[in-house]
Design a protein around this motif. Structure first.
Motif, PDB file in Angstrom:
ATOM      1  N   GLU A  50       0.804  -1.225   0.000  1.00  0.00           N
ATOM      2  CA  GLU A  50       0.000   0.000   0.000  1.00  0.00           C
ATOM      3  C   GLU A  50       0.833   1.271   0.000  1.00  0.00           C
ATOM      4  O   GLU A  50       0.294   2.358  -0.256  1.00  0.00           O
ATOM      5  N   ARG A  51       2.127   1.171   0.266  1.00  0.00           N
ATOM      6  CA  ARG A  51       2.978   2.354   0.178  1.00  0.00           C
ATOM      7  C   ARG A  51       3.197   2.801  -1.259  1.00  0.00           C
ATOM      8  O   ARG A  51       3.451   3.970  -1.518  1.00  0.00           O
ATOM      9  N   LEU A  52       3.112   1.870  -2.186  1.00  0.00           N
ATOM     10  CA  LEU A  52       3.207   2.204  -3.606  1.00  0.00           C
ATOM     11  C   LEU A  52       1.838   2.711  -4.052  1.00  0.00           C
ATOM     12  O   LEU A  52       0.932   1.936  -4.327  1.00  0.00           O
ATOM     13  N   ILE A  53       1.678   4.012  -4.119  1.00  0.00           N
ATOM     14  CA  ILE A  53       0.380   4.623  -4.397  1.00  0.00           C
ATOM     15  C   ILE A  53      -0.014   4.434  -5.856  1.00  0.00           C
ATOM     16  O   ILE A  53      -1.110   4.013  -6.186  1.00  0.00           O
ATOM     17  N   ASP A  54       0.931   4.718  -6.759  1.00  0.00           N
ATOM     18  CA  ASP A  54       0.616   4.635  -8.182  1.00  0.00           C
ATOM     19  C   ASP A  54       1.907   4.788  -8.980  1.00  0.00           C
ATOM     20  O   ASP A  54       2.946   5.210  -8.454  1.00  0.00           O
ATOM     21  N   PHE A  55       1.846   4.445 -10.260  1.00  0.00           N
ATOM     22  CA  PHE A  55       2.946   4.739 -11.171  1.00  0.00           C
ATOM     23  C   PHE A  55       2.407   4.852 -12.588  1.00  0.00           C
ATOM     24  O   PHE A  55       1.420   4.212 -12.942  1.00  0.00           O
ATOM     25  N   ASP A  56       3.053   5.710 -13.381  1.00  0.00           N
ATOM     26  CA  ASP A  56       2.689   5.932 -14.783  1.00  0.00           C
ATOM     27  C   ASP A  56       3.928   5.794 -15.646  1.00  0.00           C
ATOM     28  O   ASP A  56       5.058   6.075 -15.206  1.00  0.00           O
ATOM     29  N   ILE A  57       3.723   5.368 -16.880  1.00  0.00           N
ATOM     30  CA  ILE A  57       4.825   5.259 -17.836  1.00  0.00           C
ATOM     31  C   ILE A  57       5.149   6.639 -18.395  1.00  0.00           C
ATOM     32  O   ILE A  57       4.245   7.375 -18.810  1.00  0.00           O
ATOM     33  N   LEU A  58       6.419   7.000 -18.367  1.00  0.00           N
ATOM     34  CA  LEU A  58       6.863   8.275 -18.941  1.00  0.00           C
ATOM     35  C   LEU A  58       7.148   8.068 -20.429  1.00  0.00           C
ATOM     36  O   LEU A  58       8.012   7.272 -20.797  1.00  0.00           O
ATOM     37  N   GLU A  59       6.423   8.759 -21.264  1.00  0.00           N
ATOM     38  CA  GLU A  59       6.607   8.631 -22.705  1.00  0.00           C
ATOM     39  C   GLU A  59       7.900   9.313 -23.144  1.00  0.00           C
ATOM     40  O   GLU A  59       8.279  10.358 -22.618  1.00  0.00           O
ATOM     41  N   ASN A  60       8.569   8.703 -24.107  1.00  0.00           N
ATOM     42  CA  ASN A  60       9.787   9.255 -24.721  1.00  0.00           C
ATOM     43  C   ASN A  60      10.932   9.458 -23.724  1.00  0.00           C
ATOM     44  O   ASN A  60      11.800  10.300 -23.945  1.00  0.00           O
ATOM     45  N   ALA A  61      10.926   8.710 -22.621  1.00  0.00           N
ATOM     46  CA  ALA A  61      12.021   8.786 -21.651  1.00  0.00           C
ATOM     47  C   ALA A  61      13.037   7.693 -21.963  1.00  0.00           C
ATOM     48  O   ALA A  61      12.670   6.564 -22.303  1.00  0.00           O
ATOM     49  N   ASP A  62      14.307   8.025 -21.869  1.00  0.00           N
ATOM     50  CA  ASP A  62      15.376   7.066 -22.159  1.00  0.00           C
ATOM     51  C   ASP A  62      15.592   6.137 -20.966  1.00  0.00           C
ATOM     52  O   ASP A  62      15.876   6.585 -19.853  1.00  0.00           O
ATOM     53  N   TYR A  63      15.471   4.850 -21.217  1.00  0.00           N
ATOM     54  CA  TYR A  63      15.608   3.836 -20.177  1.00  0.00           C
ATOM     55  C   TYR A  63      17.081   3.524 -19.942  1.00  0.00           C
ATOM     56  O   TYR A  63      17.838   3.301 -20.886  1.00  0.00           O
ATOM     57  N   SER A  64      17.487   3.492 -18.688  1.00  0.00           N
ATOM     58  CA  SER A  64      18.871   3.175 -18.327  1.00  0.00           C
ATOM     59  C   SER A  64      18.986   1.705 -17.925  1.00  0.00           C
ATOM     60  O   SER A  64      18.303   1.263 -16.990  1.00  0.00           O
ATOM     61  N   GLU A  65      19.830   0.966 -18.624  1.00  0.00           N
ATOM     62  CA  GLU A  65      20.053  -0.443 -18.304  1.00  0.00           C
ATOM     63  C   GLU A  65      20.851  -0.564 -17.002  1.00  0.00           C
ATOM     64  O   GLU A  65      21.597   0.335 -16.626  1.00  0.00           O
ATOM     65  N   SER A  66      20.706  -1.692 -16.341  1.00  0.00           N
ATOM     66  CA  SER A  66      21.431  -1.930 -15.099  1.00  0.00           C
ATOM     67  C   SER A  66      22.773  -2.594 -15.370  1.00  0.00           C
ATOM     68  O   SER A  66      22.886  -3.447 -16.256  1.00  0.00           O
ATOM     69  N   ASP A  67      23.777  -2.209 -14.613  1.00  0.00           N
ATOM     70  CA  ASP A  67      25.079  -2.882 -14.696  1.00  0.00           C
ATOM     71  C   ASP A  67      25.362  -3.678 -13.416  1.00  0.00           C
ATOM     72  O   ASP A  67      26.474  -4.132 -13.167  1.00  0.00           O
ATOM     73  N   THR A  68      24.330  -3.860 -12.582  1.00  0.00           N
ATOM     74  CA  THR A  68      24.458  -4.597 -11.325  1.00  0.00           C
ATOM     75  C   THR A  68      24.389  -6.100 -11.576  1.00  0.00           C
ATOM     76  O   THR A  68      23.551  -6.559 -12.351  1.00  0.00           O
ATOM     77  N   ASP A  69      25.262  -6.849 -10.941  1.00  0.00           N
ATOM     78  CA  ASP A  69      25.174  -8.304 -10.953  1.00  0.00           C
ATOM     79  C   ASP A  69      24.148  -8.683  -9.889  1.00  0.00           C
ATOM     80  O   ASP A  69      24.474  -8.846  -8.711  1.00  0.00           O
ATOM     81  N   TRP A  70      22.894  -8.830 -10.293  1.00  0.00           N
ATOM     82  CA  TRP A  70      21.815  -9.008  -9.327  1.00  0.00           C
ATOM     83  C   TRP A  70      21.911 -10.343  -8.592  1.00  0.00           C
ATOM     84  O   TRP A  70      21.509 -10.436  -7.421  1.00  0.00           O
ATOM     85  N   ASP A  71      22.434 -11.352  -9.232  1.00  0.00           N
ATOM     86  CA  ASP A  71      22.574 -12.636  -8.554  1.00  0.00           C
ATOM     87  C   ASP A  71      23.513 -12.498  -7.361  1.00  0.00           C
ATOM     88  O   ASP A  71      23.201 -12.952  -6.249  1.00  0.00           O
ATOM     89  N   THR A  72      24.663 -11.871  -7.579  1.00  0.00           N
ATOM     90  CA  THR A  72      25.599 -11.635  -6.475  1.00  0.00           C
ATOM     91  C   THR A  72      25.005 -10.681  -5.455  1.00  0.00           C
ATOM     92  O   THR A  72      25.163 -10.857  -4.240  1.00  0.00           O
ATOM     93  N   PHE A  73      24.306  -9.666  -5.921  1.00  0.00           N
ATOM     94  CA  PHE A  73      23.674  -8.671  -5.056  1.00  0.00           C
ATOM     95  C   PHE A  73      22.764  -9.346  -4.033  1.00  0.00           C
ATOM     96  O   PHE A  73      22.829  -9.056  -2.837  1.00  0.00           O
ATOM     97  N   PHE A  74      21.919 -10.260  -4.498  1.00  0.00           N
ATOM     98  CA  PHE A  74      20.964 -10.897  -3.598  1.00  0.00           C
ATOM     99  C   PHE A  74      21.588 -12.037  -2.786  1.00  0.00           C
ATOM    100  O   PHE A  74      21.154 -12.310  -1.658  1.00  0.00           O
ATOM    101  N   ARG A  75      22.601 -12.690  -3.327  1.00  0.00           N
ATOM    102  CA  ARG A  75      23.199 -13.813  -2.614  1.00  0.00           C
ATOM    103  C   ARG A  75      24.111 -13.350  -1.485  1.00  0.00           C
ATOM    104  O   ARG A  75      24.526 -14.158  -0.650  1.00  0.00           O
ATOM    105  N   THR A  76      24.442 -12.095  -1.445  1.00  0.00           N
ATOM    106  CA  THR A  76      25.276 -11.564  -0.361  1.00  0.00           C
ATOM    107  C   THR A  76      24.442 -10.761   0.631  1.00  0.00           C
ATOM    108  O   THR A  76      24.947  -9.842   1.284  1.00  0.00           O
ATOM    109  N   MET A  77      23.159 -11.123   0.735  1.00  0.00           N
ATOM    110  CA  MET A  77      22.310 -10.468   1.717  1.00  0.00           C
ATOM    111  C   MET A  77      21.151 -11.387   2.071  1.00  0.00           C
ATOM    112  O   MET A  77      20.780 -12.264   1.294  1.00  0.00           O
TER     113      MET A  77
END
Length: 333
Positions: free
Chosen positions: A213-240
């Motif tokens: 319920e803390r996430l009230i809402d979200f909308d898609i921003l048109e014509n916005a440039d999406y930034s790819e992630s450079d995080t190693d998510w597997d390592t990120f989650f396995r070390t926590m």
């Protein structure tokens, strides 16, 4: 008989339309064909198919028995709380479920099949039970969890590389905040979902948002440039343990000693999958792993009560000591 091609998709689109506002026939047809073309380019349905679909919604015996009034030019549920998701499966849907089970049985000896089989069994059990006495499965489920409705839209936003404008309000905050967010991955923990990504407004690349319920809402921003992630998510989650990670958190070696044979319980359900055991015989009741120190780790340790002892690091020992003192004050005679 209604056209069964992509029927599940058509019904979901129509259900969403009927729940939110009134639509004319031509507008419904346009929205349906746009939704179909998005997933199946070049395909569309006819007016006749839409009319048949509307009949399915109204049909009391073979359809959804939806509160969709007749004799008016616009279509909208008279009961705003109604959704076809609450209705039993249609015959063709039950057939698809059974066909899926038969198909997956071919991969019965493959590890990937186990989770799919579990999901299908749970789904089929809920559909077949007519009363509580017919229940076979009783599984851990958070009945009050409302955040699941955000899971599919955020999953699609990640797949489509959409940038979102998020409105969020913490439990203790007086007002909401908004920020631009580039979603990258979804993570489930303790029967709840979280989305991680770049908070470009604050310049934090591993920002997490709980799907509740803390996430009230979200909308898609048109014509916005999406930034790819450079995080190693597997390592990120396995070390926590859990989902909370403070910026610049350092991975540390944690050593635990279990009492009353509780190390065997830990090994059947480790809260840190990359744990290791000691070779020395006198340390058979001990394990170690590398992780960051966060609140979820402390909570997991506290769940073992007096059956676990933190040997290292000293900072974690101090946290456990403070928690023990804090709890002790509630039980002083």
């Amino acid at each position: 008989m209604a056209n069964s091609k992509h029927a599940h998709l058509r019904y979901n689109i129509l259900d969403n339309c009927f729940r939110n506002k009134s639509y004319g026939f031509e507008e419904l047809l346009r929205i349906l064909n746009e939704g179909i073309a998005e997933l199946y380019p070049g395909e569309e349905i006819s007016e006749r198919t839409l009319r048949d679909d509307i009949k399915v919604f109204r049909d009391k015996k073979e359809g959804f028995d939806a509160p969709l009034p007749e004799g008016i030019r616009e279509y909208k549920y008279s009961d705003g709380n109604f959704t076809i998701a609450q209705r039993p499966l249609q015959k063709y849907e039950q057939y698809l479920i059974e066909a899926a089970q038969q198909l997956l049985s071919r991969f019965e000896n493959h590890p990937k099949y186990n989770k799919l089989a579990e999901a299908l069994i749970k789904f089929q059990d809920e559909e077949e039970q007519e009363n509580d006495a017919s229940k076979i499965l009783f599984y851990d489920h958070n009945e009050e969890y409302k955040g699941i409705k955000y899971l599919k839209p955020l999953y699609l936003a990640i797949k489509k590389r959409d940038v979102l404008r998020v409105v969020f309000q913490d439990f203790k905050a007086d007002k909401s905040i908004s920020f631009d967010f580039h979603p990258h991955v979804l993570k489930q923990y303790n029967r709840r979902w979280f989305v991680y990504g770049l908070n470009s407004t604050r310049g934090i690349k591993e920002w997490s948002i709980p799907l509740d319920e803390r996430l009230i809402d979200f909308d898609i921003l048109e014509n916005a440039d999406y930034s790819e992630s450079d995080t190693d998510w597997d390592t990120f989650f396995r070390t926590m343990v859990g989902v909370r990670r403070m910026p610049n958190a350092q991975v540390q070696k944690v050593i635990l000693r279990f009492h009353n044979g509780r190390e065997n319980y830990f090994k059947t359900k480790p809260f840190q999958p990359d744990y290791d055991e000691f070779i020395e015989e006198e340390k058979q009741d001990q394990i170690w792993f590398e992780t960051i120190i966060n609140l979820e780790l402390v909570q997991q340790l506290l769940s073992y009560g007096q059956d676990v002892e933190v040997l290292e690091p000293e900072s974690l020992k101090n946290q456990m000591r403070e928690h023990s003192k804090g709890m002790g004050q509630f039980y002083v005679k």
